[in-house]
Design a protein around this motif. Structure first.
Motif, mmCIF file in Angstrom:
data_model
loop_
_atom_site.group_PDB
_atom_site.id
_atom_site.type_symbol
_atom_site.label_atom_id
_atom_site.label_comp_id
_atom_site.label_asym_id
_atom_site.label_seq_id
_atom_site.Cartn_x
_atom_site.Cartn_y
_atom_site.Cartn_z
ATOM 1 N N GLU A 1 0.836 -0.848 -0.143
ATOM 2 C CA GLU A 1 0.354 -0.027 -0.187
ATOM 3 C C GLU A 1 1.063 0.771 0.224
ATOM 4 O OE1 GLU A 1 -3.868 1.797 2.003
ATOM 5 O OE2 GLU A 1 -3.342 -0.188 2.937
ATOM 6 N N LYS A 2 1.791 1.065 1.005
ATOM 7 C CA LYS A 2 3.178 2.512 0.447
ATOM 8 C C LYS A 2 3.426 2.683 -1.078
ATOM 9 C CE LYS A 2 5.115 2.377 5.651
ATOM 10 N NZ LYS A 2 5.885 1.948 6.299
ATOM 11 N N SER A 3 4.117 1.153 -1.204
ATOM 12 C CA SER A 3 4.471 1.608 -2.832
ATOM 13 C C SER A 3 3.091 2.223 -4.080
ATOM 14 C CB SER A 3 4.433 0.043 -3.181
ATOM 15 O OG SER A 3 5.628 -0.167 -2.303
ATOM 16 N N ARG A 4 1.919 2.320 -3.078
ATOM 17 C CA ARG A 4 0.742 2.321 -4.925
ATOM 18 C C ARG A 4 0.831 4.205 -4.362
ATOM 19 N NH1 ARG A 4 -2.531 -1.231 -6.704
ATOM 20 N NH2 ARG A 4 -4.048 1.056 -6.640
ATOM 21 N N LEU A 5 1.317 4.286 -3.343
ATOM 22 C CA LEU A 5 1.521 6.276 -2.688
ATOM 23 C C LEU A 5 2.542 6.584 -3.113
ATOM 24 C CD1 LEU A 5 -1.282 5.798 0.743
ATOM 25 C CD2 LEU A 5 -1.391 6.120 -2.035
ATOM 26 N N GLN A 6 3.664 5.749 -3.065
ATOM 27 C CA GLN A 6 4.841 6.422 -3.354
ATOM 28 C C GLN A 6 5.235 5.655 -4.829
ATOM 29 O OE1 GLN A 6 6.712 8.642 -1.414
ATOM 30 N NE2 GLN A 6 4.193 8.945 0.027
ATOM 31 N N GLY A 7 6.466 5.114 -4.435
ATOM 32 C CA GLY A 7 7.187 4.324 -5.833
ATOM 33 C C GLY A 7 6.418 3.970 -6.912
ATOM 34 N N GLY A 8 4.923 3.942 -6.711
ATOM 35 C CA GLY A 8 4.079 3.262 -7.289
ATOM 36 C C GLY A 8 4.070 3.563 -8.408
ATOM 37 N N LEU A 9 3.927 5.067 -8.367
ATOM 38 C CA LEU A 9 3.671 6.575 -9.141
ATOM 39 C C LEU A 9 4.919 5.456 -10.578
ATOM 40 C CD1 LEU A 9 2.768 9.101 -6.948
ATOM 41 C CD2 LEU A 9 1.105 8.130 -8.186
ATOM 42 N N ALA B 1 -0.181 -4.511 -9.131
ATOM 43 C CA ALA B 1 -0.604 -4.762 -7.708
ATOM 44 C C ALA B 1 -0.168 -3.630 -6.673
ATOM 45 C CB ALA B 1 -0.627 -5.467 -7.021
ATOM 46 N N SER B 2 0.982 -3.001 -7.600
ATOM 47 C CA SER B 2 2.435 -1.812 -6.574
ATOM 48 C C SER B 2 1.738 -0.216 -7.724
ATOM 49 C CB SER B 2 3.512 -2.072 -6.859
ATOM 50 O OG SER B 2 3.718 -3.271 -5.791
ATOM 51 N N ILE B 3 1.004 -0.274 -8.790
ATOM 52 C CA ILE B 3 0.694 0.764 -9.573
ATOM 53 C C ILE B 3 -0.718 1.127 -8.904
ATOM 54 C CG2 ILE B 3 0.559 1.551 -11.855
ATOM 55 C CD1 ILE B 3 2.605 -0.452 -12.208
ATOM 56 N N PRO B 4 -1.178 2.983 -8.548
ATOM 57 C CA PRO B 4 -2.081 3.163 -8.021
ATOM 58 C C PRO B 4 -3.234 3.655 -8.869
ATOM 59 C CG PRO B 4 -0.345 5.014 -8.192
ATOM 60 C CD PRO B 4 0.062 3.539 -8.473
ATOM 61 N N GLU B 5 -3.840 3.296 -9.331
ATOM 62 C CA GLU B 5 -5.405 3.539 -10.641
ATOM 63 C C GLU B 5 -5.767 5.173 -10.461
ATOM 64 O OE1 GLU B 5 -8.595 1.200 -10.215
ATOM 65 O OE2 GLU B 5 -7.398 -1.137 -10.849
ATOM 66 N N ASP B 6 -5.972 5.836 -9.195
ATOM 67 C CA ASP B 6 -6.258 7.338 -8.944
ATOM 68 C C ASP B 6 -5.392 7.508 -7.838
ATOM 69 O OD1 ASP B 6 -7.693 9.602 -8.098
ATOM 70 O OD2 ASP B 6 -9.505 8.726 -8.836
ATOM 71 N N TRP B 7 -4.391 7.919 -8.071
ATOM 72 C CA TRP B 7 -3.688 8.267 -6.137
ATOM 73 C C TRP B 7 -4.220 9.516 -5.283
ATOM 74 C CZ3 TRP B 7 -1.063 13.201 -4.829
ATOM 75 C CH2 TRP B 7 0.366 12.893 -4.357
ATOM 76 N N HIS B 8 -4.448 10.632 -6.118
ATOM 77 C CA HIS B 8 -5.280 10.905 -5.188
ATOM 78 C C HIS B 8 -6.801 10.650 -4.736
ATOM 79 C CE1 HIS B 8 -3.516 15.072 -6.499
ATOM 80 N NE2 HIS B 8 -3.187 14.398 -8.222
#
Length: 422
Positions: A243-251, A354-361
């Motif tokens: 989950e941290k990755s989706r909000l950080q390095g996943g971008l 799974a580590s890439i956000p679909e809608d970061w905001h």
């Protein structure tokens, strides 16, 4: 017998030639940390302050310039059969964070990668040419500048991380060390997450042959180094890493996946050959944690994570990763968990999804406890008001009916009297 051996050698040789022809490089992404620099800041009792550094705090040193010039030479040697010998603006895209040290690192690197020759020499005796390096202001950078702090859910995760048993154990184990550092440096509120800056300052000073204070023993440095690595891991791992990755390095991982996917198309009119990204230790760690390939240690100066995209004659694309953290040895291969070293692009995309956000905001939104309470109170109050209005309305309707019924009976009784009077 001799003929058989010759035929065997030729057959093996043809297999190697065939293998080399099967997959051709299509695109390369290099993400590197800037080179050696001065400290970000000094602690209050530090005998060395900003005036003791040639360009002040946080600036690339000449050692760092040479480190990236060497990395540029390495990239030139590694991709001499892939990149054009001379600079062509259509084959490389360069982006940096908006810091002097990363911008200058990219420029030094490019000086090694594309030394001018022939018509590109614009000044006698100058083996350098200007190559554009793009950037955006720090407050707009959600590609290379991590950790991103303007994300409520990430801040909540970090608060939860500090309550984990592992974090509490590390804090307790190093309490004496942190108190020593606080007393000796003049810093207040020294904790696990902030103490990295003290190690960073001491490390930079030692690299530039500055004598440390007496209290900085080998054991103190060892303890500070371990705390520094732990504090960096906390940003991206230790607790709810994906989950941290989706909000950080996943971008950044999402950018990498998209760039590789776009460049895998076989019919590109003018394909981009290299994407160069100049950033920081936390950028490299954020990306590696998002793919679960980090060793948990701070990437050294001028370390470089490499993605190589290949395509075979049938149009099938694959990805190979390498990490260069030592200039004395070749980059070592990095294997994405769940895939081969030569990972088919579709598998690379599937595993990293799974580590890439679909809608970061949207994923960053977390209503606070106070806001939840206010919403509940507001809903209850609105419900009560609505209930009272309904009760009053029903009461009014009933009263009107009773009043109407009573009025009709009275007039009927007196209508005769009225009629008699008339």
């Amino acid at each position: 017998m001799v003929l058989s051996v010759v035929l065997c050698v030729l057959a093996v040789g043809s297999l190697f030639v065939q293998a080399s022809e099967e997959k051709q490089p299509v695109h390369v992404i290099v993400l590197f940390r800037h080179g050696d620099r001065s400290p970000i800041k000094a602690y209050p009792t530090d005998p060395y302050q900003e005036k003791d550094w040639p360009q002040g705090f946080g600036q690339l040193s000449q050692v760092g310039m040479r480190q990236h010039l060497e990395l540029g030479h390495h990239l030139r040697s590694r991709y001499k059969d892939f990149l054009n010998e001379s600079y062509h603006r259509s084959e490389i895209s360069v982006r940096s964070t908006d810091y002097d040290r990363t911008l200058m690192s990219a420029e030094a690197n490019l000086a090694g990668l594309y030394p001018p020759a022939g018509h590109q020499v614009f000044a006698p005796n100058l083996t350098w040419q200007p190559i554009p390096v793009h950037t955006v202001p720090g407050h707009q950078d959600r590609l290379l500048l991590f950790p991103l702090d303007n994300c409520a859910r990430y801040q909540q995760l970090m608060n939860e991380t500090e309550q984990t048993q592992e974090f509490l154990n590390v804090t307790k184990k190093n309490q004496a060390l942190m108190e020593l550092v606080s007393n000796r440096t003049g810093l207040n509120n020294t904790d696990v997450r902030s103490i990295w800056s003290v190690y960073d300052t001491l490390f930079c000073e030692s690299k530039h042959n500055m004598t440390p204070p007496d209290w900085v023993t080998a054991d103190v440095l060892k303890g500070l180094r371990e705390l520094k690595d732990f504090s960096l891991q906390v940003n991206f791992g230790l607790y709810k890493q994906q989950e941290k990755s989706r909000l950080q390095g996943g971008l950044l991982l999402g950018f990498v996946v998209q760039r590789l996917t776009n460049q895998s198309a076989p019919d590109l009119a003018e394909p981009l050959k290299m994407t160069m990204l100049s950033a920081h230790d936390t950028t490299v760690m954020a990306l590696q944690f998002s793919m679960n390939v980090s060793n948990g240690l701070q990437p050294p100066y001028a370390s470089c994570h490499i993605f190589e995209l290949y395509r075979d004659p049938n149009g099938n694309a694959s990805v190979r990763m390498f990490f260069r953290n030592d200039s004395t040895v070749p980059p070592y291969p990095v294997q994405l968990p769940g895939c081969a070293v030569d990972c088919p692009l579709q598998d690379f995309v599937r595993i990293t999804k799974a580590s890439i956000p679909e809608d970061w905001h949207k994923e960053c939104e977390v209503p606070s406890a106070g806001r939840d309470r206010d919403v509940v109170i507001s809903l209850v109050a609105s419900g009560c008001v609505l209930f009272l209005l309904i009760v009053l309305l029903l009461g009014l309707i009933c009263w009107q009916r009773e009043s109407s019924s009573s009025g009709r009976g009275y007039r009927h009784v007196t209508s005769g009297e009225d009629g008699a009077e008339s």
